[in-house]
Design a protein around this motif. Sequence first.
Motif, PDB file in Angstrom:
ATOM      1  N   ILE A  45     -25.567 -93.744 -12.522  1.00 16.50           N
ATOM      2  CA  ILE A  45     -24.643 -92.645 -11.856  1.00 16.50           C
ATOM      3  C   ILE A  45     -24.689 -92.535 -10.406  1.00 16.50           C
ATOM      4  CG2 ILE A  45     -23.770 -90.428 -12.007  1.00 16.50           C
ATOM      5  CD1 ILE A  45     -24.734 -90.514 -14.982  1.00 16.50           C
ATOM      6  N   GLU A  46     -25.915 -92.150  -9.865  1.00 12.21           N
ATOM      7  CA  GLU A  46     -26.076 -92.109  -8.538  1.00 12.21           C
ATOM      8  C   GLU A  46     -25.607 -93.342  -7.839  1.00 12.21           C
ATOM      9  OE1 GLU A  46     -26.770 -90.371  -4.895  1.00 12.21           O
ATOM     10  OE2 GLU A  46     -26.814 -89.294  -6.836  1.00 12.21           O
ATOM     11  N   TRP A  47     -26.059 -94.462  -8.173  1.00 15.99           N
ATOM     12  CA  TRP A  47     -25.678 -95.779  -7.600  1.00 15.99           C
ATOM     13  C   TRP A  47     -24.116 -96.055  -7.591  1.00 15.99           C
ATOM     14  CZ3 TRP A  47     -23.127-100.407  -8.772  1.00 15.99           C
ATOM     15  CH2 TRP A  47     -23.500-101.256  -7.673  1.00 15.99           C
ATOM     16  N   SER A  48     -23.567 -95.794  -8.682  1.00 17.60           N
ATOM     17  CA  SER A  48     -22.014 -95.959  -8.474  1.00 17.60           C
ATOM     18  C   SER A  48     -21.435 -94.817  -7.609  1.00 17.60           C
ATOM     19  CB  SER A  48     -21.660 -95.615 -10.190  1.00 17.60           C
ATOM     20  OG  SER A  48     -21.706 -94.188 -10.502  1.00 17.60           O
ATOM     21  N   TYR A  49     -21.859 -93.635  -7.715  1.00 21.64           N
ATOM     22  CA  TYR A  49     -21.488 -92.824  -6.581  1.00 21.64           C
ATOM     23  C   TYR A  49     -21.543 -92.982  -5.237  1.00 21.64           C
ATOM     24  CZ  TYR A  49     -19.955 -89.043 -10.157  1.00 21.64           C
ATOM     25  OH  TYR A  49     -19.154 -88.440 -10.974  1.00 21.64           O
ATOM     26  N   THR A  50     -22.885 -93.978  -4.938  1.00 23.76           N
ATOM     27  CA  THR A  50     -22.956 -94.305  -3.517  1.00 23.76           C
ATOM     28  C   THR A  50     -22.021 -95.262  -3.242  1.00 23.76           C
ATOM     29  OG1 THR A  50     -25.093 -93.466  -4.095  1.00 23.76           O
ATOM     30  CG2 THR A  50     -25.031 -95.191  -1.926  1.00 23.76           C
ATOM     31  N   HIS A  51     -21.835 -96.482  -4.155  1.00 20.50           N
ATOM     32  CA  HIS A  51     -21.236 -97.562  -3.915  1.00 20.50           C
ATOM     33  C   HIS A  51     -19.844 -97.669  -4.259  1.00 20.50           C
ATOM     34  CE1 HIS A  51     -25.107 -99.085  -2.408  1.00 20.50           C
ATOM     35  NE2 HIS A  51     -25.589 -98.559  -3.478  1.00 20.50           N
ATOM     36  N   ASP A 109      -6.942 -95.768 -11.288  1.00 22.82           N
ATOM     37  CA  ASP A 109      -7.702 -96.901 -12.483  1.00 22.82           C
ATOM     38  C   ASP A 109      -8.319 -97.934 -11.708  1.00 22.82           C
ATOM     39  OD1 ASP A 109      -4.973 -96.524 -15.082  1.00 22.82           O
ATOM     40  OD2 ASP A 109      -6.862 -95.650 -14.757  1.00 22.82           O
ATOM     41  N   GLU A 110      -8.197 -97.472 -10.262  1.00 22.24           N
ATOM     42  CA  GLU A 110      -8.610 -98.900  -9.716  1.00 22.24           C
ATOM     43  C   GLU A 110     -10.217 -98.479  -8.996  1.00 22.24           C
ATOM     44  OE1 GLU A 110      -6.957-100.362  -5.152  1.00 22.24           O
ATOM     45  OE2 GLU A 110      -5.900 -99.251  -6.657  1.00 22.24           O
ATOM     46  N   HIS A 111     -10.871 -99.483  -9.189  1.00 23.00           N
ATOM     47  CA  HIS A 111     -12.373 -99.181  -8.450  1.00 23.00           C
ATOM     48  C   HIS A 111     -12.593-100.125  -7.152  1.00 23.00           C
ATOM     49  CE1 HIS A 111     -12.757 -98.391 -12.642  1.00 23.00           C
ATOM     50  NE2 HIS A 111     -13.947 -98.050 -12.544  1.00 23.00           N
ATOM     51  N   THR A 112     -12.828 -99.312  -6.171  1.00 19.77           N
ATOM     52  CA  THR A 112     -13.046 -99.744  -5.174  1.00 19.77           C
ATOM     53  C   THR A 112     -14.331 -99.554  -4.368  1.00 19.77           C
ATOM     54  OG1 THR A 112     -12.065 -97.807  -3.784  1.00 19.77           O
ATOM     55  CG2 THR A 112     -10.589 -99.724  -4.275  1.00 19.77           C
ATOM     56  N   THR A 113     -14.800-100.325  -3.728  1.00 19.33           N
ATOM     57  CA  THR A 113     -16.159-100.108  -2.909  1.00 19.33           C
ATOM     58  C   THR A 113     -15.962 -99.238  -1.872  1.00 19.33           C
ATOM     59  OG1 THR A 113     -15.801-101.886  -1.363  1.00 19.33           O
ATOM     60  CG2 THR A 113     -17.072-102.369  -3.501  1.00 19.33           C
TER      61      THR A 113
END
Length: 119
Positions: free
Chosen positions: A92-98, A104-108
């Motif tokens: 979860i922490e990694w996903s919030y960081t990156h 519905d869109e995932h962006t870095t």
Amino acid sequence: MEIISEKLVSTYNIITRRWSIHILYELLDSPKKFKEIYREISGISEMMLARRLEDLQKERLITKHFTSNEAYAMYVLTEKGKTLSSFIPNLIEWSYTHFLITGDEHTTNKEDRRDGTAF
């Protein structure tokens, strides 16, 4: 190396089923009743929650315990499930960081987009 990749794929398949991480995360701190889990996970239907709970029980990641008067069941992580207690928060922490999630869109995140790195 083949055995490692088979185990990794099996693990990936278990935890990436829709809602599985959410459910496991909800059980990290304490056992919960079905309705408690349901209230905490926005967007899941009762039928889907019941299916995922069954799946996680089959994988021996959680178990269902009945109270002494059997008025209701509590879902709790098994010893196997508890081994995910450091993995899930780190993921979860990694996903919030990156990643930034917009709709519905995932962006870095901005730094990753600027340097051309994509996930």
